[in-house]
Write a protein that holds these residues in place. Structure first.
Motif, PDB file in Angstrom:
ATOM      1  N   ALA A  84      25.667  42.466 -33.466  1.00 22.36           N
ATOM      2  CA  ALA A  84      25.656  43.510 -34.482  1.00 22.36           C
ATOM      3  C   ALA A  84      25.137  42.954 -35.810  1.00 22.36           C
ATOM      4  CB  ALA A  84      27.062  44.068 -34.670  1.00 22.36           C
ATOM      5  N   ASP A  85      24.725  43.863 -36.691  1.00 18.83           N
ATOM      6  CA  ASP A  85      24.336  43.497 -38.052  1.00 18.83           C
ATOM      7  C   ASP A  85      24.818  44.622 -38.970  1.00 18.83           C
ATOM      8  OD1 ASP A  85      23.269  42.555 -40.359  1.00 18.83           O
ATOM      9  OD2 ASP A  85      21.163  42.638 -39.722  1.00 18.83           O
ATOM     10  N   THR A  86      26.105  44.548 -39.329  1.00 16.35           N
ATOM     11  CA  THR A  86      26.720  45.625 -40.109  1.00 16.35           C
ATOM     12  C   THR A  86      26.594  45.421 -41.605  1.00 16.35           C
ATOM     13  OG1 THR A  86      28.901  44.569 -40.227  1.00 16.35           O
ATOM     14  CG2 THR A  86      28.420  45.902 -38.260  1.00 16.35           C
ATOM     15  N   GLY A  87      26.203  44.202 -42.017  1.00 15.22           N
ATOM     16  CA  GLY A  87      26.091  43.918 -43.439  1.00 15.22           C
ATOM     17  C   GLY A  87      27.305  43.226 -44.032  1.00 15.22           C
ATOM     18  N   SER A  88      28.355  43.030 -43.219  1.00 15.66           N
ATOM     19  CA  SER A  88      29.524  42.299 -43.703  1.00 15.66           C
ATOM     20  C   SER A  88      30.069  41.429 -42.579  1.00 15.66           C
ATOM     21  CB  SER A  88      30.623  43.260 -44.174  1.00 15.66           C
ATOM     22  OG  SER A  88      31.277  43.870 -43.069  1.00 15.66           O
ATOM     23  N   LEU A  89      30.703  40.336 -42.949  1.00 17.02           N
ATOM     24  CA  LEU A  89      31.254  39.435 -41.945  1.00 17.02           C
ATOM     25  C   LEU A  89      32.335  40.135 -41.129  1.00 17.02           C
ATOM     26  CD1 LEU A  89      31.432  36.611 -40.669  1.00 17.02           C
ATOM     27  CD2 LEU A  89      33.173  36.063 -42.385  1.00 17.02           C
ATOM     28  N   LEU A  90      33.245  40.834 -41.797  1.00 15.11           N
ATOM     29  CA  LEU A  90      34.315  41.499 -41.070  1.00 15.11           C
ATOM     30  C   LEU A  90      33.759  42.550 -40.115  1.00 15.11           C
ATOM     31  CD1 LEU A  90      37.271  42.029 -40.470  1.00 15.11           C
ATOM     32  CD2 LEU A  90      37.359  43.551 -42.466  1.00 15.11           C
ATOM     33  N   GLY A  91      32.768  43.308 -40.555  1.00 11.25           N
ATOM     34  CA  GLY A  91      32.166  44.306 -39.678  1.00 11.25           C
ATOM     35  C   GLY A  91      31.529  43.682 -38.457  1.00 11.25           C
ATOM     36  N   ASP A  92      30.813  42.574 -38.648  1.00 13.03           N
ATOM     37  CA  ASP A  92      30.153  41.904 -37.526  1.00 13.03           C
ATOM     38  C   ASP A  92      31.175  41.299 -36.564  1.00 13.03           C
ATOM     39  OD1 ASP A  92      27.770  42.611 -38.646  1.00 13.03           O
ATOM     40  OD2 ASP A  92      27.284  40.610 -39.426  1.00 13.03           O
ATOM     41  N   LEU A  93      32.204  40.640 -37.106  1.00 15.92           N
ATOM     42  CA  LEU A  93      33.212  40.030 -36.239  1.00 15.92           C
ATOM     43  C   LEU A  93      34.007  41.096 -35.487  1.00 15.92           C
ATOM     44  CD1 LEU A  93      34.601  37.037 -38.350  1.00 15.92           C
ATOM     45  CD2 LEU A  93      32.724  37.076 -36.684  1.00 15.92           C
ATOM     46  N   THR A  94      34.237  42.231 -36.143  1.00 18.17           N
ATOM     47  CA  THR A  94      34.930  43.326 -35.467  1.00 18.17           C
ATOM     48  C   THR A  94      34.093  43.847 -34.310  1.00 18.17           C
ATOM     49  OG1 THR A  94      36.096  43.985 -37.491  1.00 18.17           O
ATOM     50  CG2 THR A  94      35.915  45.631 -35.747  1.00 18.17           C
ATOM     51  N   ALA A  95      32.790  43.980 -34.512  1.00 26.19           N
ATOM     52  CA  ALA A  95      31.895  44.411 -33.434  1.00 26.19           C
ATOM     53  C   ALA A  95      31.920  43.412 -32.283  1.00 26.19           C
ATOM     54  CB  ALA A  95      30.475  44.578 -33.964  1.00 26.19           C
ATOM     55  N   ASN A  96      31.918  42.129 -32.611  1.00 23.70           N
ATOM     56  CA  ASN A  96      31.976  41.092 -31.585  1.00 23.70           C
ATOM     57  C   ASN A  96      33.281  41.167 -30.800  1.00 23.70           C
ATOM     58  OD1 ASN A  96      33.106  38.076 -31.052  1.00 23.70           O
ATOM     59  ND2 ASN A  96      30.918  38.187 -30.604  1.00 23.70           N
ATOM     60  N   ALA A  97      34.394  41.277 -31.532  1.00 25.48           N
ATOM     61  CA  ALA A  97      35.698  41.314 -30.875  1.00 25.48           C
ATOM     62  C   ALA A  97      35.847  42.554 -30.000  1.00 25.48           C
ATOM     63  CB  ALA A  97      36.810  41.268 -31.922  1.00 25.48           C
ATOM     64  N   ARG A  98      35.358  43.676 -30.470  1.00 24.08           N
ATOM     65  CA  ARG A  98      35.467  44.905 -29.673  1.00 24.08           C
ATOM     66  C   ARG A  98      34.587  44.850 -28.424  1.00 24.08           C
ATOM     67  NH1 ARG A  98      36.011  50.154 -33.718  1.00 24.08           N
ATOM     68  NH2 ARG A  98      37.945  49.494 -34.744  1.00 24.08           N
ATOM     69  N   LEU A  99      33.448  44.178 -28.521  1.00 26.70           N
ATOM     70  CA  LEU A  99      32.595  44.006 -27.345  1.00 26.70           C
ATOM     71  C   LEU A  99      33.308  43.153 -26.294  1.00 26.70           C
ATOM     72  CD1 LEU A  99      29.910  44.271 -25.837  1.00 26.70           C
ATOM     73  CD2 LEU A  99      29.067  42.307 -27.155  1.00 26.70           C
ATOM     74  N   VAL A 100      33.909  42.054 -26.731  1.00 24.98           N
ATOM     75  CA  VAL A 100      34.677  41.208 -25.818  1.00 24.98           C
ATOM     76  C   VAL A 100      35.834  41.995 -25.217  1.00 24.98           C
ATOM     77  CG1 VAL A 100      36.157  39.166 -25.657  1.00 24.98           C
ATOM     78  CG2 VAL A 100      34.028  39.063 -26.981  1.00 24.98           C
ATOM     79  N   GLN A 101      36.529  42.752 -26.060  1.00 23.92           N
ATOM     80  CA  GLN A 101      37.680  43.535 -25.583  1.00 23.92           C
ATOM     81  C   GLN A 101      37.269  44.550 -24.530  1.00 23.92           C
ATOM     82  OE1 GLN A 101      38.193  47.094 -27.032  1.00 23.92           O
ATOM     83  NE2 GLN A 101      39.604  47.314 -25.307  1.00 23.92           N
ATOM     84  N   ARG A 102      36.186  45.277 -24.774  1.00 24.26           N
ATOM     85  CA  ARG A 102      35.726  46.282 -23.798  1.00 24.26           C
ATOM     86  C   ARG A 102      35.329  45.633 -22.485  1.00 24.26           C
ATOM     87  NH1 ARG A 102      32.988  48.290 -28.330  1.00 24.26           N
ATOM     88  NH2 ARG A 102      31.008  47.449 -27.562  1.00 24.26           N
ATOM     89  N   THR A 103      34.691  44.481 -22.568  1.00 27.65           N
ATOM     90  CA  THR A 103      34.255  43.783 -21.358  1.00 27.65           C
ATOM     91  C   THR A 103      35.448  43.332 -20.533  1.00 27.65           C
ATOM     92  OG1 THR A 103      32.231  43.007 -22.452  1.00 27.65           O
ATOM     93  CG2 THR A 103      32.951  41.814 -20.476  1.00 27.65           C
ATOM     94  N   LEU A 104      36.404  42.688 -21.168  1.00 24.26           N
ATOM     95  CA  LEU A 104      37.552  42.151 -20.442  1.00 24.26           C
ATOM     96  C   LEU A 104      38.496  43.250 -19.963  1.00 24.26           C
ATOM     97  CD1 LEU A 104      38.397  38.994 -22.594  1.00 24.26           C
ATOM     98  CD2 LEU A 104      36.940  39.157 -20.561  1.00 24.26           C
ATOM     99  N   ALA A 105      38.546  44.373 -20.688  1.00 26.23           N
ATOM    100  CA  ALA A 105      39.434  45.467 -20.293  1.00 26.23           C
ATOM    101  C   ALA A 105      38.848  46.300 -19.156  1.00 26.23           C
ATOM    102  CB  ALA A 105      39.733  46.365 -21.494  1.00 26.23           C
ATOM    103  N   ASP A 106      37.539  46.207 -18.946  1.00 26.83           N
ATOM    104  CA  ASP A 106      36.908  46.950 -17.848  1.00 26.83           C
ATOM    105  C   ASP A 106      37.380  46.367 -16.513  1.00 26.83           C
ATOM    106  OD1 ASP A 106      34.499  48.777 -16.925  1.00 26.83           O
ATOM    107  OD2 ASP A 106      34.307  46.890 -15.829  1.00 26.83           O
TER     108      ASP A 106
END
Length: 207
Positions: A84-106
């Motif tokens: 992701a490229d949201t323009g903020s560190l927290l936004g980018d890390l949140t996108a990363n964490a949610r991607l990992v979460q969706r993958t592992l929860a599937d």
């Protein structure tokens, strides 16, 4: 943190036409077996049967279960969602964490990742393949930390790879060691904690 592709392993070539269709079918079947039964039960003959491909083709091209897992991980790295490229560190890390979460929860993807994560405990070549996979993914997302450093959000000398690893580490720990649900709340908590620690200088190379 780059992958050396100068000497690709079995199945690492990206062909076209019928050969590409065979590779796709075999990797899909291998992923199904891993998700259903784990690495210990990954049998090339079974994969060939599921993929409707001749056993000789599978043995000649991939050779071993480890060779097949290595190619599957290569394919997974190539098919992964760009960072992701949201323009903020927290936004980018949140996108990363949610991607990992969706993958592992599937259900299927989670079982598949559990299989490829545990495979290295009994096979050094599988461990190398897994390390290469995560090296590619961590490097892909490290760019968001470098951008944050350029914006002054984190101290100079912040290790981008450590920040990305720290973001997903709590999610993998929860996934592998507990029966607790892996939801967006857990993902957001991991991202928020890592961003705060990075801003405080916890991941500078001196630290």
């Amino acid at each position: 943190m780059t992958v050396d592709e100068s000497a690709p392993g079995p199945g690492a070539v990206r062909p076209g036409g019928r050969t590409a269709r065979v590779r796709t079918a075999v990797l899909r079947a291998a992923g199904d077996v891993l998700a259903e039964r784990g690495f210990a039960h990954l049998d090339l003959a079974d994969v060939a049967r599921r993929a409707d491909v001749g056993k000789t083709t599978v043995y000649r091209r991939w050779g071993t279960a480890t060779g097949l897992v290595a190619d599957l991980l290569l394919d997974m790295a190539q098919q992964s969602v760009p960072r992701a490229d949201t323009g903020s560190l927290l936004g980018d890390l949140t996108a990363n964490a949610r991607l990992v979460q969706r993958t592992l929860a599937d259900p299927r993807q989670g079982a598949l990742f559990k299989a490829v994560i545990t495979a290295p405990t009994c096979d050094p070549k599988a461990a190398d393949a897994l390390h290469r996979f995560y090296a590619v993914r961590v490097e892909e997302w490290a760019g968001c930390v470098r951008q944050a450093a350029a914006r002054g959000e984190v101290p100079e000398g912040t290790d981008p790879h450590e920040v990305i690893r720290a973001t997903s580490a709590p999610l993998y720990y929860r996934f592998l060691t507990t029966g607790l649900p892996l939801d967006e709340t857990a993902a957001d908590r991991a991202a928020t904690a890592t961003a705060a620690a990075a801003r405080a200088g916890a991941y500078t190379r001196d630290a």
